[in-house]
Enzyme design. Structure first.
Site, short mmCIF file in Angstrom:
data_model
loop_
_atom_site.label_atom_id
_atom_site.label_comp_id
_atom_site.label_asym_id
_atom_site.label_seq_id
_atom_site.Cartn_x
_atom_site.Cartn_y
_atom_site.Cartn_z
N CYS A 83 -0.77 -1.37 15.99
CA CYS A 83 -0.60 -1.15 14.60
C CYS A 83 -1.19 -2.50 13.57
CB CYS A 83 1.09 -1.05 13.71
SG CYS A 83 1.28 -1.37 12.39
N CYS A 123 4.75 -5.00 17.16
CA CYS A 123 3.79 -3.17 17.43
C CYS A 123 2.37 -3.17 17.81
CB CYS A 123 3.85 -2.22 16.94
SG CYS A 123 6.12 -0.87 16.14
N GLU A 177 0.35 -1.05 0.26
CA GLU A 177 0.14 0.03 0.07
C GLU A 177 1.18 0.98 -0.35
OE1 GLU A 177 -2.11 -2.33 3.23
OE2 GLU A 177 -3.98 -0.96 2.90
N CYS A 235 -2.29 6.05 9.84
CA CYS A 235 -1.29 5.72 10.57
C CYS A 235 -1.01 4.72 10.88
CB CYS A 235 0.00 6.37 11.35
SG CYS A 235 0.28 8.29 11.07
N CYS A 238 5.10 -6.53 7.91
CA CYS A 238 5.83 -5.96 8.51
C CYS A 238 6.53 -6.85 9.85
CB CYS A 238 5.36 -3.97 9.48
SG CYS A 238 7.05 -4.25 11.06
N CYS A 288 3.03 8.90 0.64
CA CYS A 288 3.46 7.67 1.75
C CYS A 288 3.67 6.54 1.33
CB CYS A 288 2.22 8.10 3.58
SG CYS A 288 3.02 6.63 4.94
N1 SAH Z 1 7.57 1.38 10.65
C1 SAH Z 1 8.14 2.54 11.43
C2 SAH Z 1 7.40 3.36 9.90
C3 SAH Z 1 6.23 3.20 9.72
S1 SAH Z 1 4.53 3.20 10.75
C4 SAH Z 1 7.98 2.90 12.49
O1 SAH Z 1 6.64 1.93 13.13
O2 SAH Z 1 7.75 4.12 12.90
C5 SAH Z 1 4.30 5.24 11.37
C6 SAH Z 1 3.73 5.27 12.43
O3 SAH Z 1 2.31 5.13 12.55
C7 SAH Z 1 5.01 5.17 13.51
O4 SAH Z 1 5.50 6.24 14.31
C8 SAH Z 1 3.76 4.59 14.49
O5 SAH Z 1 4.46 4.51 15.58
C9 SAH Z 1 2.68 4.74 13.81
N2 SAH Z 1 1.15 3.09 14.17
C10 SAH Z 1 1.19 2.80 14.24
N3 SAH Z 1 0.42 1.95 14.68
C11 SAH Z 1 -0.57 3.78 14.79
C12 SAH Z 1 -2.31 3.83 15.23
N4 SAH Z 1 -2.89 2.99 15.44
N5 SAH Z 1 -2.09 5.09 15.08
C13 SAH Z 1 -1.63 5.73 14.91
N6 SAH Z 1 -0.32 5.87 14.78
C14 SAH Z 1 0.01 4.43 14.58
FE1 SF4 Z 2 6.01 -2.19 12.63
FE2 SF4 Z 2 3.59 -0.32 12.34
FE3 SF4 Z 2 5.68 -1.22 14.41
FE4 SF4 Z 2 6.30 0.37 12.36
S1 SF4 Z 2 4.59 0.46 14.00
S2 SF4 Z 2 7.18 -1.06 12.91
S3 SF4 Z 2 4.85 -0.45 11.03
S4 SF4 Z 2 4.66 -2.30 12.99
#
Ligand code: SAH
Ligand code: SF4
Length: 352
Positions: A121, A118, A94, A338, A114, A107
């Site tokens: 996410c 986290c 995506e 995000c 991934c 973006c």
């Molecule tokens: N993997 C990288 C970049 C992609 S995630 C990273 O983790 O930095 C991009 C951003 O989205 C990150 O700052 C992450 O903390 C945030 N993010 C992930 N899940 C989210 C959610 N459910 N709501 C808001 N932000 C989120």
């Molecule tokens: Fe991966 Fe989502 Fe964590 Fe970014 S926030 S490192 S995309 S699992």
């Protein structure tokens, strides 16, 4: 993945032309191909009209061009678009286009899925399917630009590597894509308009800092202490918060650069005044700003979104010590915001 034209640097194109053409191919042919791909943004090798017809045909027959195709496109009420792009091997990834007045932010993804787990996410739920090649990373930019008629002017364009994936776990391809994106003889994006966000892979942050050409660095902090961070981002059991902050302190910022820390606010988990004060302490004396992101919800995510008053109160505490902004969610209604990239079908799923 077999090599594609998109993603090749000049020398690779020169080597390819030498292989394809038994007679010596002048080196300016490589330059013509390079410029056609990245400057004129042709849609196929057949479109490189500066080449002799025979060479064009050979290129088309021997090397896939590598432009992704749109499997689906979702349009948000706020103007954001989410693309599900089909790759050479049939997998999909995506990318998101966010128009903002005259400007655009793309973006893009660095991996399919991934591997970082986290807990807040949606992308994490995909797991890692594979790394993207440099061509597939650059291809997302070329695709979105072409599709929206944004080919000519890159001065109004920002690119953030904040889509699917952890860019620092695919660093060689991310760096190669970066070189192609910022090469003035190629796509010509300013280094200041390219940002990479990481969950905090400490040794790779150090490696990134050693590169002559690199994106700006954003770091997903997301917690105010070690215990909380390890719960929310299990990978940080390996890369400790103290080491992360140390790596940030010794990170060689360019004169025009600052670090960005992202902080996802989870209701009643990491959103208290005490958390905000701890964040200030952690980041003291770093040349940085903080971006707060109120949780974007999704099915299977066991956290809530704090109300706007809580988010504002958190911001106020941090703002006394360093710049702090609230990131406006874009494309929430189409699962483009995000942490929402999990190939969701907005018509079929209701928001949690
Ligand atoms: N993997 C990288 C970049 C992609 S995630 C990273 O983790 O930095 C991009 C951003 O989205 C990150 O700052 C992450 O903390 C945030 N993010 C992930 N899940 C989210 C959610 N459910 N709501 C808001 N932000 C989120
Ligand atoms: Fe991966 Fe989502 Fe964590 Fe970014 S926030 S490192 S995309 S699992």
């Amino acid at each position: 993945m077999s090599p594609t034209l998109i993603g090749m640097e000049s020398e690779e194109i020169a080597a390819l032309l030498r292989k394809l053409s038994p007679s010596p191919t002048p080196s300016f042919r490589a330059t013509q191909v390079y410029q056609a791909i990245y400057q004129q943004r042709v849609a196929s090798a057949g479109g490189i009209l500066t080449l002799p017809r025979e060479l064009r045909a050979k290129l088309e027959a021997n090397v896939p061009f590598g432009l992704p195709t749109a499997a689906q496109c979702f349009q948000s009420s706020d103007g954001t678009q989410r693309y599900l792009l089909r790759l050479e091997d049939g997998k999909s990834v995506e990318s998101v286009l966010m128009p903002e007045g005259e400007r655009y932010t793309f973006c893009i993804s660095s991996q399919v899925g991934c591997p970082v787990n986290c807990q807040f996410c949606l992308t994490a739920l995909l797991g890692l399917e594979r790394n993207l090649t440099a061509g597939e990373i650059v291809g997302q930019v070329l695709f979105i630009a072409a599709r929206n008629g944004l080919s000519a002017d890159v001065s109004k364009l920002n690119v953030v590597m904040m889509g699917q994936g952890e860019p620092l776990l695919n660093l060689p391809n991310v760096l190669k894509a970066t070189r192609l994106l910022v090469d003035p003889d190629g796509i010509g994006l300013s280094e200041r308009r390219l940002t990479l966000s990481t969950s905090g892979i400490v040794p790779k942050i150090e490696e990134l800092g050693r590169q002559a050409v690199r994106p700006k660095l954003a770091i997903s902090l997301n917690a105010s202490n070690e215990e909380q961070r390890q719960k929310l981002m299990p990978i940080t059991r390996k890369y400790h918060l103290k080491d992360l902050v140390d790596a940030c302190r010794s990170y060689p910022l360019r004169t025009w650069e600052h670090l960005t820390f992202e902080y996802v606010l989870l209701k009643d988990v990491n959103d208290t005044d005490a958390d905000a004060r701890r964040v200030v302490k952690l980041l003291a004396n770093l040349h940085c700003k903080v971006n707060l992101i109120a949780l974007n919800p999704g099915p299977g995510i066991p956290y809530g979104t704090p109300n706007p008053e809580r988010v504002a109160a958190f911001q106020q505490i941090i703002k006394r010590s360093m710049p702090c902004f609230i990131r406006k969610p874009r494309g929430l209604d189409i699962y483009a915001a995000c942490g929402q990239l999990k190939r969701m079908e907005p018509d079929l799923v209701t928001l949690a």
